[in-house]
Each structure stands twice: as structure tokens, then as C-alpha cells.
Scaffold this motif. Structure first.
Motif: not given
Lengths: 318, 296
Positions: B201-211, B246-252
Motif C-alpha cells: 500500500s505504501r508502494a502503490i502511492g509512491e510518486t517521487a522515485p518513479i518521477v 496512478m500517482p504520476i497521472q494525478m501529479f500531472a
């Protein structure tokens, strides 16, 4: 072969080949055990390898960076514009952004967190505590990008109603949200520290006529100080490394200021900004995010070690 | 004098309740804001469309698929590694400096900001190993990120198994691995499961490392399907595909001006929050059931 084994073998009629087969089976089993243990050991070594690789990657790219940029410029220049033609490489503006947002966060998290922890540990009923703790866990589990949305589109507009001059990007809103984000950590670690204070100290205090509040403030909190401070320190470490909230809501322009109502970039926001663009591998801009990352890693590492050291200390006292 | 103290105490209780309410109330406020802004955006079209320049036609299909595939890679790599490391540390490790070193690095990794994992992945997986900004890179990065969480929770679960269980197994002639695999791991499965769910559940919301590894924010295609019509019917091409999550789409969407995109962002955020809350709720439930069913 000892005499007794020979006798035993004769007694139960085990032929020599059978014994050899059993010995062979035992050898395979031992070999399998060894292979498994080695496999598990290798898995455990992954975390060591990961730590070393993090260090190696950060240092390697930073060395490239510092071949172009003198260390004195990096530490004293007041401009950070690696992507401009007139490039300056002073880390101070990014550091200021990081310090200001974290400080705002702490101004929220320390008072609210400490009072909540005292209340949970000394006053709350068991039932309330059992309900609140999972709720706090949920608060800590919300993805940070959602908190970024919250800072930009809920908290900042609310602040603008109080303060019409506040720009849309500022450090105050994200700072407050960071404070709320680290609350669960601060509350749960400081509550742990207070609960570790032995009951006899409280009973002694009640016996001389103190109220619960007096006992909490003058006996429990002082006795748990190092654990509570450790909670703050680990909270700082989390706040310093927080990325998405500031990248979304604080603006991404490096700005050397201590005024939280201004927009500014933090170290983490700068890394995100560069990563979103398309910088060629090996360029100075690419290397600059590793140098910035190294500063961040050193800061969080220091805070983490300090925090763990203090946490260990409060455990050893009793 | 006494009355004043009683008054102080009552006041402190009120302040304490208020601070707790602030913490928990924020969760409610956050959720409420997302529901108000985003709930009406969530429909079948939103779930099955590609991103678009027109906010009303945009959807999160590639992000949903990307998140799912990355979680798959992360689970396949991160869970066995973490559980194995925890078994080693609890059941096998002797007190040597190597063990000490492993424990220190696990504690340390747990405190490293997630964006640093992104830099590690950018330097190592993307350029040195040459995997590019692919699903495989993202999955491996998040696997490293959740490793400390899985290790710590698995160790706690294993430690709760009484030593008598192990002694009984040894007494019957079981080897160490037989003891571990037949008894220790099955009995601590619920605890391990709790940790694994929390970690994912933590991994699914991670944004920073994927960006940081360079995920795309606008993607109009899906990765190649894992099942193909020709033999050998299974393809791993998707591992090397570009992706978004998902989190990156939201960030965008958050980063784009305009009310319409904000409500898209809220809708994506609502889905994310619901996902993490459901996973955390599940973990809390498993832990609760486990506590009730302790057999020793």
C-alpha cells in the motif's frame, strides 16, 4: 565403527548398503540445508548492497559535478540556476527552502503531536486509544501526492482567505501539510516513549498529591524526554525528505528567503523538476541532482542516526 | 488551589481532544475534499480512457494498468527477498559484525527518503544496467523501497512464535529448514501478510522515485500484452515498456492549471486513497483476527 553400533545393526538387521544409503541421504540433506542458508544470507545482504550502491551512485555523479563546480561556490553562492545560460550552483537557496518548509511542519507537528501523545498515553480511555491509533495509521498511509493536492487546492486557498496577499505557490501551505503528514509518526513514537515510563514513577507522584496533569508534565514527560526528542528528530528527517507536497505546492523556483509566505524550491522539488525535463545523461544538470541528493542523504542520515541513538537511550534507562 | 488544578486538568483534556481531532479531522477533510471534487468524475469512461488534452475526455487506463504491472514486479521481487532476509536474521544469523551491518543498513534504508531510491534507480538501473525508464526499473526500485518494511514486519511476526515450537520440531529430528518452512513461516503467515499488504500500500502511492527515473506523464498506449497468440504464448516484452502510474497521472493533472484538470486529479486521488485505505483496513483486520486467534 563402534562395537555398539555393530551390535545394534545386527539386532535390527540393517544391511550395510542401507546404512550407506542413509548416510548419503543425510549428506544431501546437509548440503541442501547449506544451500538454503546461503540463499537466505544473500537475500539479507541485499540491503547492505542497496545502501552501498546508493552511496556509490551519489558519490560517483557528485564527483563529476564537483569537477566543474568548486565546493566553495556550491556552499556560498546565493543563486541556484544550473539550467540557465548564466549558471550558478549555490545550494543555499534550496537548503533554505527545505529548512523553511520543514520548520513550518515542525511548528505544527511538535505542539499538536506532543499534546496528542500526552493525552493518548495519560488520559485517553483504552477504547479511544484503540480507535485513534488505526486512524492515525491511515493518516500516515495516504499517498504523498494526495497531500500535495490538498496543500495546493485546499490549504492554500483557505489561507488566502485569511491572507489575501498570499501567492498561490508558497511554503506555508505545504509546510503545514507536511506537519500534518508527520503527526502520526511523532504521536506514535512519543507515545511509545511515555508508555515506557514505569508506573511506579506515576504512582509516586500521585502519592504526594499531584494531579494527572501535573504528573504528566512534571514526571512522565521529563522521564521520556529523550524518546520524545527522538520522535521530533525522526519527524524532521521525514519532513526534510518529503518531496511531492513541496514539488506541487511550493513552486519550483529556487529562492533564498526565510519568509514562509514566499514561493521557493526545496532540494527534493529541484530533483523532481529536473527529472520531469529531459536532461542528457552526464550533463552538468543531470549531475547536479545527484549532488543535491547527496546533501539530502547526508542530512537525513544524520537525523536518523541521532534519532535512533536517542531512542535506544530511553530504552536502556529502565 | 485544588479547584484551579482541576480546571487546568479539564482544560488540558479539551486541548488534547482538540489536537487529536485535528489529526483525525484532517483525514476526514482530505477525503471529503476529494469526494466533493472528484466523485462525479469517476465513471466507466474515466476508468477506460487514455489521457487527453481535453480534461473531460481524459482517463486513467494506462495508469491503472501501469500501477498493476509494477505492483506485480515489486511483489515478485520484494516479498521473497524481504521474507528471506527476515528469516535469515531471525533464525540463522549469529551475532557477528556482518549481522550487525545488515541490521544497521535495514534501519538506515527504512529512513532514506524515497526520492533517494529514485536517484539510485536512475544511476544504476536506468543507465548502468541499461533498463531504461521501464516497468522493470520501476518495479525493482519499489521492491528495494519496501524491503525494510517487509523485513521489519516479518521479523516481528517470526519473533512472536514461541521457541518451544522450534524445539519440538528439532526433537522430532527436523532440520533447521524443515522447522522454518513447516512451522515457523506458516504460523507467522498472518503477521507476514499484514506487513506485505502495508508495504504494497505504501508502494502503490509512491510518486517521487518513479518521477525521478523518468516515467512519462502522458502516455497514450498500453504495454504489450503478457499473453500472445503465437507460441510460446507468454511474452515478457511488457517489462521493458514505458509506463505511467496512478500517482504520476494525478501529479500531472494537479500541475496543470484549470478547474477541469483539478477534478480529474481529485478523481485519481480518490481512487488512490480508497485503494490504500482498503489495503490498510485489510491489514488492520488481519492483525485483529490474528490477535484473537493466538493459539499459544
Amino acid at each position: 565403527m563402534s562395537k555398539s553400533i555393530v551390535m545394534a545393526r545386527e539386532a535390527i538387521h540393517i544391511s550395510k548398503p542401507t546404512i550407506e544409503k542413509m548416510a548419503a541421504r543425510r549428506r544431501t540433506r546437509q548440503r541442501r540445508e547449506l544451500v538454503i542458508e546461503s540463499g537466505l544470507f544473500l537475500a539479507a545482504l541485499v540491503s547492505v548492497a542497496a545502501t552501498l550502491t546508493i552511496l556509490a551512485v551519489l558519490l560517483w555523479e557528485s564527483v563529476g559535478f564537483f569537477e566543474t563546480v568548486p565546493l566553495t561556490d556550491f556552499l556560498t553562492d546565493t543563486l541556484w540556476t544550473p539550467l540557465f545560460d548564466d549558471a550558478h550552483y549555490g545550494i543555499l537557496p534550496l537548503l533554505a527552502g527545505t529548512v523553511v518548509t520543514s520548520a513550518v511542519g515542525l511548528l505544527v507537528a511538535i505542539p499538536v503531536g506532543t499534546v496528542s501523545a500526552i493525552y493518548l498515553s495519560e488520559f485517553a480511555s483504552l477504547r479511544l486509544r484503540e480507535t485513534i491509533k488505526p486512524a492515525l495509521e491511515l493518516l500516515g498511509a495516504v499517498p504523498t501526492v494526495v497531500y500535495g493536492y490538498f496543500a495546493l487546492l485546499v490549504v492554500t486557498p483557505a489561507l488566502q482567505r485569511l491572507w489575501p496577499d498570499l501567492p498561490g505557490f508558497n511554503m506555508l501551505g505545504p509546510g503545514i501539510v507536511i506537519g500534518i503528514m508527520i503527526l502520526p509518526l511523532v504521536i506514535s513514537l512519543s507515545e511509545d516513549a511515555m508508555r515506557a515510563v514505569p508506573m511506579v514513577l506515576r504512582e509516586g507522584s500521585y502519592a504526594v498529591g499531584a494531579t494527572r496533569l501535573q504528573t504528566a508534565w512534571r514526571v512522565v514527560v521529563p522521564a521520556a524526554t529523550s524518546g520524545i526528542v527522538a520522535a521530533y528528530v525522526l519527524g524532521v528527517s521525514r519532513a526534510v525528505g518529503e518531496t511531492m507536497v513541496v514539488a506541487i505546492a511550493a513552486g519550483q523556483n529556487p529562492n533564498l528567503t526565510w519568509n514562509p509566505t514566499e514561493p521557493a524550491a526545496t532540494i527534493t522539488a529541484y530533483i523532481v523538476q529536473v527529472a520531469l525535463g529531459d536532461l542528457p545523461h552526464g550533463s552538468i544538470g543531470y549531475q547536479s541532482i545527484f549532488a543535491a541528493g547527496l546533501v539530502l542523504a547526508v542530512m537525513t542520515f544524520t537525523f536518523n542516526m541521532l534519532g535512533h541513538f536517542m531512542r535506544k537511550r530511553f530504552r536502556e534507562v529502565y | 488551589m485544588l479547584r484551579r488544578r482541576k480546571l487546568m486538568e479539564a482544560m488540558f483534556k479539551a486541548v488534547g481532544l482538540c489536537s487529536l481531532a485535528l489529526a483525525v479531522g484532517t483525514l476526514g477533510l482530505l477525503f471529503g475534499a476529494l469526494v466533493v471534487e472528484g466523485l462525479e468524475r469517476i465513471d466507466w469512461q474515466f476508468l477506460t480512457s487514455f489521457p487527453s488534452r481535453h480534461a473531460a475526455q481524459a482517463g486513467i487506463l494506462p495508469a491503472l494498468v501501469g500501477s498493476t504491472l509494477i505492483m506485480l514486479v515489486t511483489s515478485v521481487v520484494g516479498i521473497p527477498l524481504g521474507v528471506a532476509a527476515a528469516i535469515y536474521l531471525e533464525e540463522y544469523a549469529r551475532r557477528t559484525w556482518v549481522t550487525e551491518l545488515i541490521e544497521v543498513t535495514v534501519t538506515n534504508l527504512a529512513g532514506v527518503p524515497s526520492i533517494i531510491f529514485g536517484l539510485l534507480a536512475l544511476g544504476l538501473f536506468v543507465y548502468i544496467v541499461g533498463l531504461g525508464a521501464s516497468i522493470l526499473t520501476a518495479g525493482l526500485t519499489l521492491a528495494l523501497l519496501i524491503l525494510p518494511v517487509v523485513i521489519v514486519t516479518t521479523r516481528e511476526a517470526i519473533r512472536a512464535i514461541p521457541v518451544q515450537i522450534r524445539e519440538a520440531a528439532y526433537a522430532l529430528g527436523a532440520t533447521k529448514w524443515q522447522t522454518v518452512s513447516h512451522h515457523v513461516v506458516p504460523y507467522s503467515a498472518a503477521g507476514i501478510l499484514t506487513g506485505v499488504i502495508l508495504a504494497l500500500s505504501r508502494a502503490i502511492g509512491e510518486t517521487a522515485p518513479i518521477v525521478t527515473i523518468g516515467a512519462l506523464t502522458f502516455i497514450a498506449f498500453l504495454p504489450p500484452a503478457p499473453v500472445t497468440a503465437q507460441p510460446p504464448y507468454i511474452s515478457f516484452e511488457w517489462l521493458m515498456s514505458p509506463f505511467t502510474v496512478m500517482p504520476i497521472q494525478m501529479f500531472a493533472w494537479v500541475s496543470r492549471p484549470g478547474e477541469d484538470f483539478a477534478s480529474n486529479a481529485a478523481a485519481a486521488g480518490l481512487l488512490l486513497v480508497v485503494m490504500t485505505l482498503v489495503m490498510n483496513g485489510l491489514a488492520i483486520y488481519v492483525r485483529y483476527r490474528m490477535r484473537k486467534r493466538v493459539a499459544w
